[in-house]
Scaffold this active site. Structure first.
Site, PDB file in Angstrom:
ATOM      1  N   ASP A   1      45.400  48.769  38.101  1.00 43.23           N
ATOM      2  CA  ASP A   1      44.099  48.978  37.280  1.00 43.23           C
ATOM      3  C   ASP A   1      43.441  50.152  37.784  1.00 43.23           C
ATOM      4  O   ASP A   1      42.960  51.093  36.865  1.00 43.23           O
ATOM      5  CB  ASP A   1      43.444  47.676  37.287  1.00 43.23           C
ATOM      6  CG  ASP A   1      44.293  46.651  36.812  1.00 43.23           C
ATOM      7  OD1 ASP A   1      45.306  46.790  36.357  1.00 43.23           O
ATOM      8  OD2 ASP A   1      43.636  45.274  37.059  1.00 43.23           O
TER       9      ASP A   1
ATOM     10  N   GLU B   1      37.664  44.809  45.281  1.00 45.72           N
ATOM     11  CA  GLU B   1      38.225  43.477  44.643  1.00 45.72           C
ATOM     12  C   GLU B   1      38.685  42.695  45.909  1.00 45.72           C
ATOM     13  O   GLU B   1      38.395  41.451  45.895  1.00 45.72           O
ATOM     14  CB  GLU B   1      39.416  43.749  43.884  1.00 45.72           C
ATOM     15  CG  GLU B   1      39.387  44.563  42.517  1.00 45.72           C
ATOM     16  CD  GLU B   1      38.677  43.819  41.423  1.00 45.72           C
ATOM     17  OE1 GLU B   1      38.715  42.537  41.564  1.00 45.72           O
ATOM     18  OE2 GLU B   1      38.425  44.310  40.432  1.00 45.72           O
TER      19      GLU B   1
END
Ligand code: GLA
Length: 386
Positions: free
Chosen positions: A171, A159
């Protein structure tokens, strides 16, 4: 959900190899929002919506991948890094592959077919499910025993590098390490988690999707991160030992909040109080006091709406409708904010009425058709033996 026979058939059309199958779940966060990148606490649950990967090794160095959801194929060469931040779905896979390689995992080329039942853009971590399922699959067929925390960190790194979102660890952590019938109280500084039993025999975890996603979400997320860092820098004048908002107690905050200008003061107040609420909520869950837990969820929503300012009209409407329903113990927006879903604790006996009321009243107020998902707490990523 995902039909295995069809996935197998799709794979056979795409590759000559004999596939192995891996899965990783999406998540819903019960409480503890925007606390992860402040070294704090979160309390998410892995959900039954998941991403499944069929994979077989190749003799060369290519990663060839077909996405059933996108109905598109793409590829990259393990020895020739592609550009970062192309804004395409391949960024997630290439990002996690490169992050694993940087961690010393020797990857082999592979054919992959990926299919997901996690709604995209709903704040249920479809990206993490994608990263963790492909990361686990790529490591496993390369013969690497990847530690689950390292896998989560590789997903987060994807990410930060390839996708370009400065996310925390929640997450990827829950997708890699979730536990059936449990929520995880994750300490995002220590990278440890306590499994907290989630008894859903009488109470259901209900996810209501507003079906909106506001364009500002990404830039506002990064702005909030910066505001928290500025808050820490200013509070350090009075509290030199702190390195993150995690280290600031609500008492310290009350005493030194005047060192902070607005809106930084409100941002920090959210994080400091949310950490406390999250620890309290985990205690309530352990003691079976779901009424008190629901109360904390409502306070959490107010804090996100007024102090952190990451809610939006549709989320607030969804929460207000829920608050008005009998049998609802608590409702709050969940995930990054600016759209996506709310999470609700609802008595099973009230579920039908709840569903009807949400669908009707949300439609009336917004002209948007909501979606409602009910999920048990699922296990984190695993190989599926078929
Ligand atoms: C997104 C990020 C997480 C977390 C939440 C907010 O889901 O990926 O790391 O910061 O927002 O709690």
């Amino acid at each position: 959900m995902i039909d295995f026979a069809t996935l197998r058939k799709t794979f056979a059309e795409f590759s000559d190899g004999e596939p192995r199958f891996f899965r990783a779940p999406g998540r819903v966060n019960l409480i503890g929002e925007h606390t992860d990148y402040n070294d704090g606490f979160v309390l998410p649950v892995a959900i039954e919506h998941e991403t499944i990967v069929a994979i077989a090794a190749r003799a060369d160095r290519l990663i060839k991948i077909y996405s059933v959801n996108e109905n598109a194929a793409a590829q990259f060469d393990l020895d020739e890094p592609g550009a970062m931040r192309r804004g395409i779905w391949l960024d997630y896979v290439e990002g996690v592959a490169r992050a694993l390689m940087r961690r010393g995992v020797v990857l082999r080329g592979a054919d992959l077919v990926v299919e997901s039942s996690v709604p995209v853009g709903a704040g249920l971590s479809s990206s993490a499910a994608f990263e963790i399922s492909t990361g686990l699959a790529l490591s496993a067929i390369s013969g690497a025993e990847i530690d689950r925390i390292a896998l989560a960190l590789a997903g987060q790194e994807a990410e930060h590098t390839y996708v370009g979102a400065q996310v925390g660890i929640m997450d990827q952590f829950i997708s890699a390490l979730g536990k059936k019938d449990h929520a995880l109280l994750i300490d995002c500084r220590a990278l440890t988690a306590e499994n907290v039993p989630l008894d859903t025999s009488e109470i259901a975890v209900v996810i209501c999707d507003t079906r909106v996603k506001h364009a500002l979400a990404n830039s506002e997320y990064n702005t909030r991160r910066r505001e928290c860092e500025q808050g820490v820098a200013l509070l350090k004048k009075a509290l030199p030992a702190i390195t993150a908002l995690r280290d600031v107690s609500t008492e310290d905050f009350a005493e030194y909040q005047n060192l902070l200008p607005e809106p930084i003061r409100r941002r920090c107040r959210h994080v400091v109080t949310e950490n406390e609420r999250t620890l309290d909520a985990a205690r309530c869950l352990k003691n079976g006091d779901l009424a008190a837990m629901g109360e904390l969820m409502s306070r959490s929503h107010e804090s996100m709406r007024d102090d952190y300012e990451i809610s939006c009209r549709e989320l607030d409407i969804m929460v207000e409708i829920a608050d008005d329903c009998d049998g609802v113990l608590g409702a709050r927006m969940t995930g990054g904010g600016f759209g996506g879903c709310t999470v609700n604790l609802v008595e099973r006996s009230a579920l039908d009425r709840f569903r009807r009321k949400i669908m009707q009243e949300y439609q009336k107020a917004t002209q948007i058709e909501a979606a409602i998902y009910i999920s048990e707490a699922a296990d984190g990523a695993s190989e599926i033996k078929h």
